[in-house]
Design an enzyme around this catalytic site. Structure first.
Site, short mmCIF file in Angstrom:
data_model
loop_
_atom_site.label_atom_id
_atom_site.label_comp_id
_atom_site.label_asym_id
_atom_site.label_seq_id
_atom_site.Cartn_x
_atom_site.Cartn_y
_atom_site.Cartn_z
N SER A 87 0.59 -1.33 -0.18
CA SER A 87 0.58 0.14 0.14
C SER A 87 1.14 1.13 -0.15
O SER A 87 0.68 2.36 -0.22
CB SER A 87 -0.83 -0.19 1.11
OG SER A 87 -0.20 -0.05 2.46
N ASP A 143 -3.90 8.25 8.08
CA ASP A 143 -5.07 7.17 9.04
C ASP A 143 -4.06 6.62 10.07
O ASP A 143 -5.31 5.28 10.00
CB ASP A 143 -5.20 6.32 7.56
CG ASP A 143 -5.05 5.29 6.86
OD1 ASP A 143 -3.26 5.69 7.22
OD2 ASP A 143 -5.00 4.93 6.25
N HIS A 162 -0.62 4.87 7.55
CA HIS A 162 -0.34 5.49 6.18
C HIS A 162 -0.13 6.69 6.23
O HIS A 162 -0.55 7.49 6.94
CB HIS A 162 -0.99 5.48 4.36
CG HIS A 162 -1.43 3.40 4.77
ND1 HIS A 162 -2.74 3.42 4.86
CD2 HIS A 162 -0.55 2.73 3.95
CE1 HIS A 162 -2.66 1.97 4.61
NE2 HIS A 162 -1.88 1.76 4.08
#
Ligand SMILES: *[C@@H]1O[C@H](CO)[C@@H](O)[C@H](O)[C@H]1NC(C)=O
Ligand SMILES: *[C@@H]1O[C@H](CO)[C@@H](O)[C@H](O)[C@H]1NC(C)=O
Ligand SMILES: *[C@@H]1O[C@H](CO)[C@@H](O)[C@H](O)[C@H]1NC(C)=O
Ligand SMILES: *[C@@H]1O[C@H](CO)[C@@H](O)[C@H](O)[C@H]1NC(C)=O
Length: 367
Positions: free
Chosen positions: A36, A340, A343
Site C-alpha cells: 500500500s 490514517d 499510512h
C-alpha cells in the site's frame, strides 16, 4: 517544487564537475513492486468492492486528486513524487484495464506481503487483504514483458532506461504476524526468508534486463500510529527520544540491516553497469520526525492519525478506521505525518521523497 529544486541541484553538480555527464540517466519508465505504500490503484481494481471502503473511499485522495484513487493517503505517494521528479506521468496500476503503460507499470498492491500467502499460512500467519504477494507481482511483470517485447534482447533494450523499485515490501509480513499475536521471536525468524524473497526478485528483474534498481527498506514501524496505539505502555523505557517504540524499530532495523547487506552482495556480484541502491526509508522518516518543527509539522499531533476517531491520544481505533462511515479527517493534514494511523500524509511522502531523492539519483547516475 522541492523535488524540482533537488533535481536541479543534482544536475548542477553533475554538470559542474563535468563527470558522468554522458551517463546522466534519462529514465523512460518506472516499474514498481510493493504494497500500500506504493499502490496507485491495484487494490480497488483487484477487488472492486474495495472501491467503496478504506483507501478506495473519501477522504482518501482529497488533497491532490480530489477523489479516491485507491492510494492509501490523502494525496500523492512517494512513487508519485518520484515519477514527477523524472517528468514522467503518474504510474497506472497494472490491474487497471485502461491503464497507459508507456512509461511503466505499478504492480504494488495494498496489503501485499513479500512471502507467498501459502508460505505465511504454513507459519499460521493469515494474509487477509490480498493474495498478490511479491512473487505474484513478478509473474505480472513477466506477462507484461511478454506483451511489450518478443525476444530477450528487445526486452532488455526496453528496460535499459527504466527505474525499478522493489519495495517497500515485507512490512505487511511483520504487521500481520504482529497483530495476530505472534511473538517477537517468530517475527525475527521471518526476516531471512523475507529478505531472500526480495533478493530473488531483484535478481530476476536483472535477468530480464533491469539496470537500475532501488530496494527500499522498512519504515520505523515503532513510530507508526497503529503500533503506538496497539502496543501502548506506561513503561517509558520502551520509548526512544522520538516517542517511538524501541522494540518495533529494532525489528525494522534488523530487517533493514540484512536487506542492506544483501543489496551490497548483489552489487558486488553484478557488473558496474548495474546499480542496485538501498533506499533508507527508516532514516528518511526519523530525520523528518527529528526536524519536525522546521518542516512545518506539529510535534504534538504529527504521530496522531489525521483521519481517524480516537478514544486515545493517537486518534486511532482499529475498528473504526479512516474510510469508514462517520470517520473524519483533520483540517490540516500537512501538520501530520500519519494520515490514517497506518499510512502517511501526502506532505510526509513529499518530505521523504525529497530526502531520498538526494542520494538515490546520484547513486543510480553512477552507472
Ligand atoms: C499513453 O501515454 C503516452 C505518453 O504519456 C501518450 O503519448 C499516448 O498517447 C498515451 N496512449 C493512450 C492510448 O492514451
Ligand atoms: C509462491 O508463489 C509463486 C507465484 O504464484 C509460485 O510461482 C511459487 O512457486 C510459490 N512459492 C512457494 C514457495 O510457495
Ligand atoms: C494460529 O494463530 C492463532 C491466532 O491468529 C492462534 O489462535 C492459534 O492457536 C495458532 N495455531 C497454532 C497451531 O499455532
Ligand atoms: C502502569 O499503569 C498501571 C495502571 O494502569 C499500573 O498498575 C502500573 O504500575 C503502571 N506501570 C508502570 C511501570 O508505571
Amino acid at each position: 517544487m522541492e523535488v524540482f529544486f533537488i533535481l536541479s541541484f543534482v544536475f548542477y553538480l553533475l554538470f559542474s564537475c563535468g563527470c558522468a555527464l554522458s551517463k546522466t540517466p534519462t529514465f523512460e519508465a518506472i516499474y514498481q513492486f510493493g504494497d500500500s505504500i506504493a499502490d496507485t490503484g491495484n487494490d480497488i481494481h483487484e477487488i472492486p468492492r474495495r472501491a467503496h471502503y478504506g483507501c478506495g473511499r473519501p477522504p482518501y485522495g482529497h488533497t491532490f486528486f480530489r477523489h479516491a484513487s485507491g492510494r492509501c493517503s490523502d494525496g500523492r505517494l512517494m512513487i508519485d513524487f518520484f515519477a514527477q521528479a523524472l517528468q514522467l506521468p503518474l504510474l497506472d496500476a497494472y490491474l487497471y484495464k485502461e491503464g497507459n503503460f508507456t512509461h511503466g507499470v505499478n504492480f504494488a498492491v495494498a496489503g501485499a506481503t513479500a512471502l507467498n500467502v501459502s508460505t505465511l499460512a504454513a507459519r499460521n500467519i493469515t494474509a487477509r487483504v490480498t493474495h498478490s504477494s511479491l512473487l505474484v507481482q513478478l509473474d505480472w511483470f513477466r506477462s507484461h514483458l511478454n506483451a511489450i517485447c518478443t525476444c530477450r534482447s528487445e526486452c532488455q533494450q526496453k528496460l535499459e532506461n527504466a527505474l525499478f523499485l522493489v519495495g517497500e515490501i515485507g512490512g505487511n509480513d511483520y504487521n500481520f504476524a504482529a497483530f495476530e499475536g505472534k511473538s517477537m521471536e517468530e517475527l525475527y525468524n521471518l526476516v531471512p526468508e523475507v529478505v531472500q524473497t526480495i533478493v530473488y526478485v531483484v535478481k530476476e528483474v536483472i535477468n530480464l534486463g533491469a539496470k537500475r534498481i532501488i530496494v527500499p527498506g522498512n519504515f520505523p514501524v515503532g513510530c507508526m500510529t497503529i503500533y503506538l496505539a496497539e502496543f501502548k505502555t506506561n513503561d517509558s523505557t520502551m520509548y526512544d527520544e522520538l516517542h517511538c517504540l524501541k522494540s518495533w524499530n529494532n525489528l525494522a532495523t534488523f530487517h533493514n540491516d540484512q536487506l542492506q547487506a544483501a543489496v551490497k552482495d548483489l552489487q558486488d556480484q553484478n557488473e558496474d553497469d548495474i546499480a542496485i541502491v538501498y533506499a533508507d526509508y527508516f532514516n528518511a522518516l526519523t530525520s523528518i520526525l527529528e526536524d519536525a518543527c522546521s518542516l512545518g509539522l506539529d510535534k504534538d499531533v504529527m504521530l496522531k492519525a489525521c483521519c481517524g476517531i480516537g478514544e486515545n491520544e493517537y486518534n486511532f481505533n482499529k475498528n473504526r478506521m479512516c474510510g469508514s462511515d462517520g470517520v473524519p479527517a483533520c483540517p490540516d493534514p500537512n501538520k501530520h505525518v500519519s494520515w490514517d494511523g497506518i499510512h502517511l500524509t501526502e506532505h510526509a511522502h513529499q518530505l521523504m521523497a525529497n530526502w531520498l531523492w538526494e542520494y538515490i539519483l546520484p547513486a543510480t547516475a553512477q552507472v
